[in-house]
Design an enzyme around this catalytic site. Structure first.
Site, PDB file in Angstrom:
ATOM      1  N   ASP A   1      -7.530  21.921  -8.778  1.00 52.60           N
ATOM      2  CA  ASP A   1      -7.793  20.778  -9.651  1.00 52.60           C
ATOM      3  C   ASP A   1      -7.198  21.133 -11.012  1.00 52.60           C
ATOM      4  O   ASP A   1      -7.766  21.913 -11.774  1.00 52.60           O
ATOM      5  CB  ASP A   1      -9.313  20.534  -9.738  1.00 52.60           C
ATOM      6  CG  ASP A   1      -9.657  19.300 -10.559  1.00 52.60           C
ATOM      7  OD1 ASP A   1      -8.852  18.911 -11.426  1.00 52.60           O
ATOM      8  OD2 ASP A   1     -10.744  18.723 -10.341  1.00 52.60           O
TER       9      ASP A   1
ATOM     10  N   ARG B   1       0.818  -1.211   0.000  1.00 47.37           N
ATOM     11  CA  ARG B   1       0.000   0.000   0.000  1.00 47.37           C
ATOM     12  C   ARG B   1       0.854   1.264   0.000  1.00 47.37           C
ATOM     13  O   ARG B   1       0.433   2.318  -0.466  1.00 47.37           O
ATOM     14  CB  ARG B   1      -0.909  -0.021   1.238  1.00 47.37           C
ATOM     15  CG  ARG B   1      -2.072   0.944   1.146  1.00 47.37           C
ATOM     16  CD  ARG B   1      -3.057   0.722   2.293  1.00 47.37           C
ATOM     17  NE  ARG B   1      -2.465   0.952   3.575  1.00 47.37           N
ATOM     18  CZ  ARG B   1      -2.602   0.144   4.631  1.00 47.37           C
ATOM     19  NH1 ARG B   1      -3.323  -0.947   4.542  1.00 47.37           N
ATOM     20  NH2 ARG B   1      -2.019   0.426   5.767  1.00 47.37           N
TER      21      ARG B   1
ATOM     22  N   LYS C   1      -7.639  11.282 -17.075  1.00 42.71           N
ATOM     23  CA  LYS C   1      -7.831  12.074 -18.292  1.00 42.71           C
ATOM     24  C   LYS C   1      -6.550  12.071 -19.132  1.00 42.71           C
ATOM     25  O   LYS C   1      -6.236  11.080 -19.745  1.00 42.71           O
ATOM     26  CB  LYS C   1      -8.289  13.487 -17.916  1.00 42.71           C
ATOM     27  CG  LYS C   1      -9.468  13.501 -16.911  1.00 42.71           C
ATOM     28  CD  LYS C   1     -10.791  13.138 -17.547  1.00 42.71           C
ATOM     29  CE  LYS C   1     -11.903  12.814 -16.551  1.00 42.71           C
ATOM     30  NZ  LYS C   1     -12.244  13.848 -15.593  1.00 42.71           N
TER      31      LYS C   1
ATOM     32  N   TYR D   1     -15.795  20.994 -10.506  1.00 40.76           N
ATOM     33  CA  TYR D   1     -16.254  19.674 -10.960  1.00 40.76           C
ATOM     34  C   TYR D   1     -17.411  19.228 -10.046  1.00 40.76           C
ATOM     35  O   TYR D   1     -17.279  19.247  -8.826  1.00 40.76           O
ATOM     36  CB  TYR D   1     -15.064  18.724 -10.876  1.00 40.76           C
ATOM     37  CG  TYR D   1     -15.310  17.302 -11.261  1.00 40.76           C
ATOM     38  CD1 TYR D   1     -15.712  16.956 -12.551  1.00 40.76           C
ATOM     39  CD2 TYR D   1     -15.083  16.270 -10.349  1.00 40.76           C
ATOM     40  CE1 TYR D   1     -15.902  15.627 -12.903  1.00 40.76           C
ATOM     41  CE2 TYR D   1     -15.265  14.942 -10.691  1.00 40.76           C
ATOM     42  CZ  TYR D   1     -15.682  14.635 -11.976  1.00 40.76           C
ATOM     43  OH  TYR D   1     -15.863  13.330 -12.323  1.00 40.76           O
TER      44      TYR D   1
HETATM   45  C1  LIG Z   1     -12.961  13.646 -14.336  1.00 40.15           C
HETATM   46  C2  LIG Z   1     -12.609  14.730 -13.407  1.00 40.15           C
HETATM   47  C3  LIG Z   1     -12.352  14.466 -12.069  1.00 40.15           C
HETATM   48  C4  LIG Z   1     -12.559  13.109 -11.467  1.00 40.15           C
HETATM   49  O1  LIG Z   1     -11.734  12.129 -11.998  1.00 40.15           O
HETATM   50  P1  LIG Z   1     -12.140  10.589 -11.949  1.00 40.15           P
HETATM   51  O2  LIG Z   1     -10.865   9.900 -12.238  1.00 40.15           O
HETATM   52  O3  LIG Z   1     -13.211  10.386 -12.964  1.00 40.15           O
HETATM   53  O4  LIG Z   1     -12.629  10.300 -10.556  1.00 40.15           O
HETATM   54  C5  LIG Z   1     -11.954  15.522 -11.270  1.00 40.15           C
HETATM   55  N1  LIG Z   1     -11.837  16.763 -11.750  1.00 40.15           N
HETATM   56  C6  LIG Z   1     -12.087  17.067 -13.031  1.00 40.15           C
HETATM   57  C7  LIG Z   1     -11.935  18.454 -13.500  1.00 40.15           C
HETATM   58  C8  LIG Z   1     -12.495  16.059 -13.891  1.00 40.15           C
HETATM   59  O5  LIG Z   1     -12.796  16.365 -15.157  1.00 40.15           O
END
Ligand SMILES: *Cc1c(COP(=O)(O)O)cnc(C)c1O
Length: 394
Positions: free
Chosen positions: A185, A58, A210, A113
């Site tokens: 973010d 972990r 992403k 988000y």
């Molecule tokens: C998709 C996304 C997230 C969350 O990511 P996941 O891997 O789907 O949990 C957080 N912030 C933004 C801006 C996103 O587009």
């Protein structure tokens, strides 16, 4: 994961060379995928002291170490550590749970988000943490929203649906004067195009699902922090027990190696499509901070070195049924959530139902587009067909 930063090299080079330990890997360029929980200690003394580079699955493996070193090298010298978590949303929830405590107050940008908003309104509220949402464009005016117990500010630049561009530098200056941490973010631009830790951000998290993964085939999150925030983030990760599967870590590292060429293409194709769309009679507005006409352009130019392939368009007023006909006609633009992969996507959205600090009234139906790696000529031909279907359905 701490390491030295070869900062004399360009980011593209650091993405390729960092985190490599070919000698330990018997000459192979890439680390193996370490599937492991138990780590054996050679002696009872080592076991008592938890002595060893790796102590338990972990807490990390050579696979996670290679990823962390590479992302640290990309983030720059302000980065004191990188945490690995199983999704982008868990990067947000882990960060907020690590930083906040009962009785605290957090300021959250209104274009955040949506699942981040749900986390604040759901779990944080239940744990006695109060959230106030703020106008993404208020800049240093955020000062008036601070309370004595404001512990953190959560920003997202630009917001991943409506693309307003908060002035993170101005917000960070106020937040630090008030003793609060700034959490960003940074999923849209990645640290390749937005070095947020150098611009006053204390914790920069990403949905590596992403662009870092880049192929729509993993769920993964990262939390990068400066020296001030890293100890509390590292402790939070440890206490919560979050980690990620080794195959996803390996694929995320592979994604980092090619991030610069993929993102450069998303940037070029995205801007090309945004300009083309801005000239279409069916389109009222394109929401893309890389366009000179966008209200967020000056901040984007000051703080970012590129754009990704995600932006939105506001259509001239049309019934939802006609917009749905357009979406059903598109062949190259798939309909689905997430983005950052190789493929183009289109989804309708409307943030008015959940915004609280600002109104969202763009004046027409809105679509969010992700421009993938297809030929932009083919993408334009696809949208041409879509617009013809929209007109026919009105
Ligand atoms: C998709 C996304 C997230 C969350 O990511 P996941 O891997 O789907 O949990 C957080 N912030 C933004 C801006 C996103 O587009």
């Amino acid at each position: 994961m701490d390491s030295s930063h070869p900062q004399e090299q360009q980011a593209e080079t650091r993405l390729v060379t960092s985190g490599r330990d070919t000698k330990a890997q018997k000459g192979f360029v890439n680390p193996p995928v370490f599937h492991g929980s138990t780590v054996l200690y050679p002696t009872a003394e080592d076991l008592h002291a938890h002595r060893g580079e790796f102590t338990y699955g972990r807490h990390g493996s050579p696979t996670t170490k290679a990823f962390q070193e590479t992302l640290m090298a990309l983030e720059g010298p302000q980065c004191a550590g990188v945490g690995i978590v199983p999704s982008g949303l868990s990067a947000i929830s882990t960060t907020l749970l690590a930083v906040l405590k009962a009785g605290d107050h957090i300021l959250v940008v209104d274009n955040v988000y949506r699942p981040s908003r749900n986390f604040c309104n759901g779990m944080l509220a239940r744990y006695g943490i109060e959230t106030t949402y703020f106008d993404p464009l208020m800049g240093a005016g955020i000062d008036k929203l601070f309370k004595p117990n404001t512990r953190a500010v959560l920003v997202e630049a630009p917001g991943s649906q409506s693309f307003e561009m908060p002035d993170i530098r101005a917000i960070a200056e106020v937040a630090h004067a008030r003793g609060a941490l700034v959490i960003d973010d940074n999923t849209w631009a990645t640290p390749l195009y937005h070095r947020s830790l150098e611009q006053g951000v204390d914790v920069s998290m990403q949905a590596a699902t992403k662009y870092i993964g880049g192929h729509s085939d993993i769920m993964f999150g990262t939390i990068s922090a400066n020296a001030k925030a890293w100890p509390i983030i590292a402790e939070g990760i440890r206490l919560l027990g979050v980690c990620a599967g080794p195959d996803d870590v390996f694929l995320a590292l592979r994604g980092l190696r090619t991030l610069s060429v993929r993102l450069a293409q998303h940037h070029r194709s995205g801007l090309d499509m945004a300009r083309w769309l801005a000239a279409r009679p069916e389109v009222a507005r394109v929401l893309h901070p890389g366009l000179e006409t966008d209200p967020g352009h000056a901040i984007w130019k000051r703080d970012f070195t590129g754009a990704s392939g995600l932006f939105s368009i506001v259509l001239k007023p049309a019934p939802q049924k006609a917009v749905d006909t357009m979406l059903n006609t598109l062949k190259l633009f798939g309909m689905g959530f997430s983005w950052g992969g190789f493929e183009s996507l289109a989804i309708p959205f409307d943030c008015d139902a959940y915004r609280t600090a600002t109104r969202w009234a763009p004046g027409g139906p809105t679509l969010r587009l992700h421009i993938g790696l297809e030929s932009t000529d083919d993408l334009k031909a696809d949208l041409d067909r879509g617009f013809a279907a929209l007109k026919a359905a009105m």
